[in-house]
Design a protein around this motif. Sequence first.
Motif, mmCIF file in Angstrom:
data_model
loop_
_atom_site.group_PDB
_atom_site.id
_atom_site.type_symbol
_atom_site.label_atom_id
_atom_site.label_comp_id
_atom_site.label_asym_id
_atom_site.label_seq_id
_atom_site.Cartn_x
_atom_site.Cartn_y
_atom_site.Cartn_z
ATOM 1 N N TRP A 1 -6.286 5.420 5.728
ATOM 2 C CA TRP A 1 -5.973 3.995 5.731
ATOM 3 C C TRP A 1 -6.058 3.437 4.314
ATOM 4 C CZ3 TRP A 1 -9.114 -0.369 4.767
ATOM 5 C CH2 TRP A 1 -8.498 -1.573 5.037
ATOM 6 N N VAL A 2 -7.101 3.844 3.559
ATOM 7 C CA VAL A 2 -7.253 3.376 2.181
ATOM 8 C C VAL A 2 -6.104 3.891 1.320
ATOM 9 C CG1 VAL A 2 -8.697 3.582 0.104
ATOM 10 C CG2 VAL A 2 -9.747 3.058 2.308
ATOM 11 N N VAL A 3 -5.755 5.150 1.455
ATOM 12 C CA VAL A 3 -4.647 5.713 0.667
ATOM 13 C C VAL A 3 -3.342 5.017 1.030
ATOM 14 C CG1 VAL A 3 -3.260 7.804 0.312
ATOM 15 C CG2 VAL A 3 -5.741 7.942 0.274
ATOM 16 N N ASP A 4 -3.093 4.773 2.306
ATOM 17 C CA ASP A 4 -1.861 4.096 2.738
ATOM 18 C C ASP A 4 -1.808 2.669 2.203
ATOM 19 O OD1 ASP A 4 0.566 3.876 4.340
ATOM 20 O OD2 ASP A 4 -0.628 2.539 5.622
ATOM 21 N N ALA A 5 -2.934 1.962 2.296
ATOM 22 C CA ALA A 5 -2.965 0.586 1.782
ATOM 23 C C ALA A 5 -2.753 0.576 0.271
ATOM 24 C CB ALA A 5 -4.288 -0.074 2.140
ATOM 25 N N GLY A 6 -3.361 1.508 -0.439
ATOM 26 C CA GLY A 6 -3.190 1.580 -1.890
ATOM 27 C C GLY A 6 -1.759 1.897 -2.284
ATOM 28 N N LEU A 7 -1.143 2.852 -1.610
ATOM 29 C CA LEU A 7 0.255 3.183 -1.921
ATOM 30 C C LEU A 7 1.188 2.038 -1.546
ATOM 31 C CD1 LEU A 7 0.416 6.921 -0.828
ATOM 32 C CD2 LEU A 7 0.436 6.011 -3.148
ATOM 33 N N GLY A 8 0.895 1.348 -0.433
ATOM 34 C CA GLY A 8 1.708 0.180 -0.056
ATOM 35 C C GLY A 8 1.601 -0.919 -1.094
ATOM 36 N N PHE A 9 0.377 -1.197 -1.560
ATOM 37 C CA PHE A 9 0.180 -2.211 -2.597
ATOM 38 C C PHE A 9 0.916 -1.815 -3.873
ATOM 39 C CE2 PHE A 9 -2.208 -3.675 -6.322
ATOM 40 C CZ PHE A 9 -2.094 -5.045 -6.147
ATOM 41 N N ALA A 10 0.799 -0.530 -4.275
ATOM 42 C CA ALA A 10 1.450 -0.067 -5.505
ATOM 43 C C ALA A 10 2.966 -0.163 -5.399
ATOM 44 C CB ALA A 10 1.020 1.368 -5.815
ATOM 45 N N SER A 11 3.515 0.199 -4.243
ATOM 46 C CA SER A 11 4.976 0.136 -4.099
ATOM 47 C C SER A 11 5.460 -1.310 -4.100
ATOM 48 C CB SER A 11 5.427 0.857 -2.832
ATOM 49 O OG SER A 11 4.935 0.195 -1.688
ATOM 50 N N ARG A 12 4.724 -2.229 -3.443
ATOM 51 C CA ARG A 12 5.113 -3.648 -3.474
ATOM 52 C C ARG A 12 5.026 -4.206 -4.894
ATOM 53 N NH1 ARG A 12 2.327 -3.626 1.410
ATOM 54 N NH2 ARG A 12 0.410 -4.336 0.408
ATOM 55 N N TYR A 13 4.008 -3.791 -5.639
ATOM 56 C CA TYR A 13 3.840 -4.262 -7.018
ATOM 57 C C TYR A 13 4.993 -3.768 -7.895
ATOM 58 C CZ TYR A 13 1.772 -5.016 -11.625
ATOM 59 O OH TYR A 13 1.552 -5.398 -12.914
#
Length: 104
Positions: A86-98
């Motif tokens: 969940w943490v890795v998915d949230a981090g990658l989602g945040f990075a891709s949106r950024y």
Amino acid sequence: MAKSKFTPGRRTGNPAAGAKPQMAAAASASTVTVDAPVAKPRTSPAQFFSQVRAEARKIVWPSRKETWITSVMVFIMVLIASVFFWVVDAGLGFASRYILALGQ
């Protein structure tokens, strides 16, 4: 000092090959003969079932306590893995949106 792989009295193969064990191995590999397959003796059904029972007696089942502890450990590991992903998915989602927001 490294030891030789071949000892003086144990060389096999063609003596004319001299110090080239690869050639001797290739020469001996080309003369391999194949034996006829040996038929396995047939086992009667009664003998088969007695062998199955003998093997079944060797099974050691875990106790209720061992089963409970193992189940709890599996549940804990599943929780840890789910939080990690969940943490890795949230981090990658945040990075891709950024990164996509930078392009606008």
